[in-house]
Design an enzyme around this catalytic site. Structure first.
Site, PDB file in Angstrom:
ATOM      1  NE  ARG A  96       2.042   3.319   1.037  1.00  0.00           N
ATOM      2  CZ  ARG A  96       3.123   3.023   1.759  1.00  0.00           C
ATOM      3  NH1 ARG A  96       3.982   3.954   2.074  1.00  0.00           N
ATOM      4  NH2 ARG A  96       3.344   1.796   2.163  1.00  0.00           N
ATOM      5  CB  VAL A  97      -0.286   7.552   4.955  1.00  0.00           C
ATOM      6  CG1 VAL A  97       0.391   7.410   6.309  1.00  0.00           C
ATOM      7  CG2 VAL A  97      -0.378   9.024   4.561  1.00  0.00           C
ATOM      8  N   GLY A  98       1.837   4.930   4.702  1.00  0.00           N
ATOM      9  CA  GLY A  98       2.102   3.553   5.124  1.00  0.00           C
ATOM     10  C   GLY A  98       1.998   3.393   6.630  1.00  0.00           C
ATOM     11  CG  ASP A  99       4.751   0.624   8.350  1.00  0.00           C
ATOM     12  OD1 ASP A  99       5.180   1.361   7.438  1.00  0.00           O
ATOM     13  OD2 ASP A  99       5.425  -0.289   8.857  1.00  0.00           O
ATOM     14  CB  THR A 137      12.199  -0.608   7.734  1.00  0.00           C
ATOM     15  OG1 THR A 137      12.930  -1.810   7.990  1.00  0.00           O
ATOM     16  CG2 THR A 137      12.790   0.507   8.573  1.00  0.00           C
ATOM     17  N   GLY A 138       9.924  -1.611   5.914  1.00  0.00           N
ATOM     18  CA  GLY A 138       9.422  -2.615   4.977  1.00  0.00           C
ATOM     19  C   GLY A 138       8.007  -2.316   4.537  1.00  0.00           C
ATOM     20  CB  THR A 180      11.559   3.505   7.019  1.00  0.00           C
ATOM     21  OG1 THR A 180      10.501   3.518   6.083  1.00  0.00           O
ATOM     22  CG2 THR A 180      11.062   4.056   8.347  1.00  0.00           C
ATOM     23  N   GLY A 209       4.683  -1.422   4.525  1.00  0.00           N
ATOM     24  CA  GLY A 209       3.816  -0.861   5.554  1.00  0.00           C
ATOM     25  C   GLY A 209       2.437  -1.479   5.575  1.00  0.00           C
TER      26      GLY A 209
HETATM   27  N1  ASP Z   1       7.341   1.170   5.981  1.00  0.00           N
HETATM   28  C1  ASP Z   1       7.429   2.257   5.056  1.00  0.00           C
HETATM   29  C2  ASP Z   1       6.103   2.438   4.392  1.00  0.00           C
HETATM   30  O1  ASP Z   1       5.429   1.464   4.130  1.00  0.00           O
HETATM   31  C3  ASP Z   1       8.444   2.088   4.010  1.00  0.00           C
HETATM   32  C4  ASP Z   1       9.581   1.223   4.343  1.00  0.00           C
HETATM   33  O2  ASP Z   1      10.098   1.234   5.425  1.00  0.00           O
HETATM   34  O3  ASP Z   1      10.025   0.485   3.493  1.00  0.00           O
HETATM   35  O4  ASP Z   1       5.788   3.570   4.096  1.00  0.00           O
END
Ligand code: ASP
Length: 377
Positions: free
Chosen positions: A247-250, A270-271, A219, A273
């Site tokens: 699927r939707v993350g954070d 990032t990471g 991200t 979500g």
């Molecule tokens: N945070 C993002 C998500 O979960 C992906 C990421 O940054 O690794 O969609």
């Protein structure tokens, strides 16, 4: 990366001529927010200082230069992340982002304007290379915060964005096909086995070095402040690679992947979500800063909360700590900043870094981390 000499950077950005900002009383219980002499700054995930899309500057350089030349801070950070969204070499964001389990690139983004107290987002958007600009159009042209899927695409079409059939590049399609081939089709009828097979295939590809952890999750978040203490931020992503369609993350969720309070500061992530969403940690960090905590301490509080909320075995390493990473990019309205991470190392064993750009030019800075080591075993 070609280094820009400090003097040349100061000349092109006009930083040397910055004047003191107008002092304003603090609001919302956060003392002395808009103080004189705030130094403009841009903070982002590390990809904000590695990709140039064939040009001369990275995202943080672009955003910082625009800010010091008087551009609106949100326009500046979005122009920065557009470089990464459009660069096919970053396969975690925008065009060429790794696709979902069906091979379709679905993008999420949101942006928030501190002074205007407005925000906009899109999720599961297909066919537009720069979802951050569609998020900004949602902010400016609708009464809403978030448009998803077909509705987001229709809106983008109506706003004049080019809709493409497929945002895959040769690289993203090849990697997806490889992942797909590793999954045993016989398992498809059993969703649990399918998920297990998908996870195994992903781990194999990681172990073989076919994909990098930063791209599996990946991200860009970019936040900026100008000399008046105006803060804005944007987060944009292709989300989790090989994710379930829809699927939707954070990233596009206000308070999770991004939160900005004009009087307090800006935070993005990032990471993993899903882990961040349980605590709406960007909002949590802004609130901790409102109570007077330094960006680093506020960020550590969120990481501790995520760690404490993670107790499912599948999400833990043998030592009982989370087997995923989450990172926050934090800026307060005084121009103080921090990058905080669950672990100090990347999957490749190297120090994980975030990017900043100030009057000294762009640089990568190691995170303050809650724990030592890697998230994987
Ligand atoms: N945070 C993002 C998500 O979960 C992906 C990421 O940054 O690794 O969609």
């Amino acid at each position: 990366m070609k280094k820009i000499k400090r003097r040349e950077f100061m000349r092109t950005t006009g930083v040397a001529g910055l004047s003191l900002a107008t002092a304003k009383p603090g609001v919302g219980g956060f003392p002395n927010i808009l103080v004189p002499g705030i130094k403009p700054l841009v903070i982002s995930s590390s990809n904000g200082n590695s990709f140039k899309n064939g040009g001369d500057v990275t995202a943080v350089q672009k955003a910082f230069t625009m800010i010091t030349q008087g551009a609106d801070v949100l326009d500046a950070v979005i122009a920065g992340v557009n470089i990464v969204e459009l660069d096919p070499l970053d396969d975690s964001v925008g065009y060429g982002g790794l696709p979902n389990a069906d091979g379709v690139v679905q993008l999420d983004a949101c942006c928030m304007h501190g002074p205007k107290k407005r925000a906009g987002g899109v999720a599961a958007l297909e066919g537009v290379r720069t979802p951050s600009l569609v998020a900004k159009a949602v902010m400016e042209n609708t009464d809403h915060h978030l448009l998803v899927g077909k509705g987001a695409q229709e809106f983008a079409r109506n706003m004049g964005f080019k809709i493409e059939d497929d945002l895959n590049t040769e690289n993203s399609r090849r990697k997806w096909l490889e992942w797909k081939r590793k999954i045993d089709p016989a398992h498809y009828l059993d969703p649990k086995k399918r998920a297990e097979a998908g996870r195994r295939a992903t781990l194999e590809m990681l172990a073989e070095g076919r994909i990098r952890e930063e791209n599996l999750h990946g991200t860009i978040n970019c936040n900026g402040i100008n000399s008046k203490g105006e803060v804005c931020g944007v987060t944009t992503t292709s989300g989790l690679s090989w994710k379930m369609p829809g699927r939707v993350g954070d990233s596009p969720i206000l308070g999770a992947g991004l939160y900005v309070d004009g009087e307090v500061g800006a935070v993005g992530s990032t990471g993993r979500g899903e882990a961040n969403l349980y605590g709406l940690c960007s909002f949590l960090i802004v609130e901790e800063m409102r109570r007077g905590r330094h960006p680093k301490d506020a960020g550590m509080e969120a990481l501790r909360r995520i760690k404490a909320n993670t107790y499912e075995k599948r999400l833990l390493k043998r030592d009982g700590n989370p087997n995923f990473y989450v990172r926050f990019y934090i800026l307060n309205a005084r121009g103080e900043y921090a990058g905080v991470a669950m672990y100090d190392l990347n999957d490749n064993g190297k120090k994980a870094t975030f990017a900043i750009c100030d009057e000294n030019g762009p640089q990568n800075v190691p995170f303050d981390s809650l724990m030592q080591g890697k998230h994987s075993e």
